[in-house]
Design an enzyme around this catalytic site. Sequence first.
Site, mmCIF file in Angstrom:
data_model
loop_
_atom_site.group_PDB
_atom_site.id
_atom_site.type_symbol
_atom_site.label_atom_id
_atom_site.label_comp_id
_atom_site.label_asym_id
_atom_site.label_seq_id
_atom_site.Cartn_x
_atom_site.Cartn_y
_atom_site.Cartn_z
ATOM 1 N N MET A 59 37.147 -9.932 73.842
ATOM 2 C CA MET A 59 38.398 -9.597 74.521
ATOM 3 C C MET A 59 38.807 -8.219 74.010
ATOM 4 S SD MET A 59 40.454 -13.215 74.618
ATOM 5 C CE MET A 59 40.890 -13.201 72.881
ATOM 6 N N HIS A 60 38.600 -7.211 74.843
ATOM 7 C CA HIS A 60 38.853 -5.828 74.423
ATOM 8 C C HIS A 60 40.125 -5.334 75.094
ATOM 9 C CE1 HIS A 60 37.524 -1.859 72.893
ATOM 10 N NE2 HIS A 60 38.196 -1.402 73.938
ATOM 11 N N CYS A 74 41.693 5.453 66.059
ATOM 12 C CA CYS A 74 41.415 4.018 66.093
ATOM 13 C C CYS A 74 39.902 3.832 66.148
ATOM 14 C CB CYS A 74 42.100 3.366 67.294
ATOM 15 S SG CYS A 74 41.464 3.938 68.890
ATOM 16 N N GLN A 79 33.985 0.321 69.231
ATOM 17 C CA GLN A 79 33.901 -1.128 69.399
ATOM 18 C C GLN A 79 33.513 -1.499 70.831
ATOM 19 O OE1 GLN A 79 37.633 -2.860 68.022
ATOM 20 N NE2 GLN A 79 36.619 -3.554 66.173
ATOM 21 N N THR A 122 50.597 1.236 61.304
ATOM 22 C CA THR A 122 50.637 0.922 62.738
ATOM 23 C C THR A 122 51.602 -0.210 63.071
ATOM 24 O OG1 THR A 122 49.255 0.294 64.644
ATOM 25 C CG2 THR A 122 48.594 -0.572 62.488
ATOM 26 N N ASP A 134 52.456 -7.089 67.352
ATOM 27 C CA ASP A 134 51.369 -7.337 68.296
ATOM 28 C C ASP A 134 51.940 -8.181 69.427
ATOM 29 O OD1 ASP A 134 49.056 -8.108 69.689
ATOM 30 O OD2 ASP A 134 47.850 -8.192 67.866
ATOM 31 N N ARG A 136 50.393 -9.084 72.245
ATOM 32 C CA ARG A 136 49.360 -9.594 73.150
ATOM 33 C C ARG A 136 49.386 -11.116 73.271
ATOM 34 N NH1 ARG A 136 44.344 -6.379 70.618
ATOM 35 N NH2 ARG A 136 45.466 -7.062 68.745
#
Length: 210
Positions: A59-60, A74, A79, A122, A134, A136
């Site tokens: 899952m990118h 980053c 990746q 970050t 985060d 997500r």
Amino acid sequence: MPDFPAATPRARVRVPLRFQDGYGVDAEMVTFHGLVDGREHLAIVLGDPAPGAAPLVRMHSECLTGDVFGSARCDCGPQLREAVERIADQGGVLLYLRQEGRGIGLYNKLDAYALQDQGLDTYEANTALGLPEDARDYTAAAQMLGALGIGELDLLSNNPDKAQQLRDLGIAVRHRVPTGVFTTAHNVRYLRAKVLTTQHTLPLADLTAG
């Protein structure tokens, strides 16, 4: 079983992928109807799993600065490149999720970069902007996997939260497979923060600015 609506494949198209280092592979890109967040996420199907093997899935999260422009702040671009080849070799799917900046969006991510230049890490930068560390949510990813008939997988990720969210959403994550470590002079603090704050499986001793 988690309660969320099923998604369905919308279209499938073959796309030859070619990278700047010369690597190339043919992929099938799949779009979807019915994703809960309404975003245009994409599944990239690569290779064929061996009989009885679980597909390898990454899952990118979309990263315009890293994936497209090669930002060294980053490790997203390397990746992504690594994931395509490893998934093509084993057989599986790369889910390209429209979650720029861990879900806070491109402009907010660049605002957070400015705060990082002042010394925040970050996660601290996101918090200083009044945003989640985060943001997500992987419900749409679980929908996509369901639409592709994938209920069990090996997850290519250093992030334990991704595996746990998928399990909570009813997907059987058999193994979490770590990615490579892609350090630059500009991303070491970023990678260290991921280890210290969100327990990413990266070798902390190797993440030095030296």
